[in-house]
Scaffold this active site. Structure first.
Site, PDB file in Angstrom:
ATOM      1  N   GLN A   5       0.874  -1.198  -0.066  1.00 55.28           N
ATOM      2  CA  GLN A   5      -0.052   0.030  -0.015  1.00 55.28           C
ATOM      3  C   GLN A   5       0.756   1.178  -0.031  1.00 55.28           C
ATOM      4  OE1 GLN A   5      -3.086   0.186   2.949  1.00 55.28           O
ATOM      5  NE2 GLN A   5      -3.509   2.062   2.398  1.00 55.28           N
ATOM      6  N   PHE A   6       1.248   1.648  -1.323  1.00 52.36           N
ATOM      7  CA  PHE A   6       2.014   2.957  -1.249  1.00 52.36           C
ATOM      8  C   PHE A   6       1.531   4.064  -0.638  1.00 52.36           C
ATOM      9  CE2 PHE A   6      -0.628   3.856  -4.763  1.00 52.36           C
ATOM     10  CZ  PHE A   6      -0.534   5.322  -4.905  1.00 52.36           C
ATOM     11  N   THR A   7       0.076   4.286  -0.312  1.00 54.66           N
ATOM     12  CA  THR A   7      -0.188   5.367   0.150  1.00 54.66           C
ATOM     13  C   THR A   7       0.003   5.616   1.461  1.00 54.66           C
ATOM     14  OG1 THR A   7      -2.331   4.366   0.564  1.00 54.66           O
ATOM     15  CG2 THR A   7      -2.383   5.348  -1.527  1.00 54.66           C
TER      16      THR A   7
END
Length: 145
Positions: free
Chosen positions: A78-80
Site C-alpha cells: 500500500q504505497f499510500t
C-alpha cells in the site's frame, strides 16, 4: 518501511472479484515503502511484525506474538502509507518509493516471511485490490523500520 498492522479474525484480498489471498486469525499488514528504504529495513520490519506481541495471553494481556498463537499472516502492498499528508487537502506521493524499488522490497519481504513463518499470503503489488477484514479488538498498530 511502514507497516500498518491489524489483528484480525479473518481477512481477504480480491482482484476483479476473485479472491487472491485469504487468512483466518492472525495479522493483516499493509506495507508502505519509502525512497530511502532497503533490504535491511525490510528485514527489521519483518522481525518486528513476527515478534510483535498483540495477542492476548491467559490473563488477556497482549503478551503473545503471531507464532505463539499459530496465526496467519497477510501482507498487502500500500504505497499510500508513505504519502505526505502534512499540508493541504490532497496527499503527495514524493515520499513514497518508486514502483521498482517498492516492488523489489515488498517481494523480498514476502520471500523472507515465507522462510520464517508457515502461513503467509500476500496481495499483488500495483494491483487494484479490495481488502475485507474482521478486525479483532479492534487492534491496529503503526510500525516503522
Amino acid at each position: 518501511m511502514i507497516a500498518l498492522l491489524q489483528r484480525v479474525l479473518e481477512a481477504q484480498v480480491r482482484i476483479e472479484g476473485t479472491v487472491v489471498a485469504s487468512i483466518e486469525r492472525g495479522l493483516l499488514v499493509f506495507v508502505g515503502v519509502r525512497p530511502d528504504d532497503d533490504a535491511l529495513a525490510a528485514q527489521k520490519l519483518l522481525d518486528r511484525v513476527l515478534k510483535y506481541r498483540v495477542f492476548g495471553d491467559e490473563q488477556g494481556k497482549m503478551n503473545l506474538n503471531l507464532s505463539q498463537i499459530d496465526g496467519d499472516l497477510l501482507f498487502v502492498p500500500q504505497f499510500t502509507l508513505a504519502a505526505d499528508t502534512r499540508h493541504g487537502l490532497r496527499p503527495g506521493f514524493s515520499t513514497a518509493a518508486a514502483p521498482d524499488l517498492g516492488r523489489r522490497l515488498f517481494e523480498g519481504l514476502i520471500a523472507a516471511a515465507r522462510a520464517r513463518h508457515p502461513r503467509v499470503e500476500c496481495g499483488v503489488f500495483g494491483a487494484d485490490m479490495q481488502v475485507a477484514l474482521v478486525n479483532d479488538g479492534p487492534v491496529t498498530f503503526w510500525l516503522e523500520a
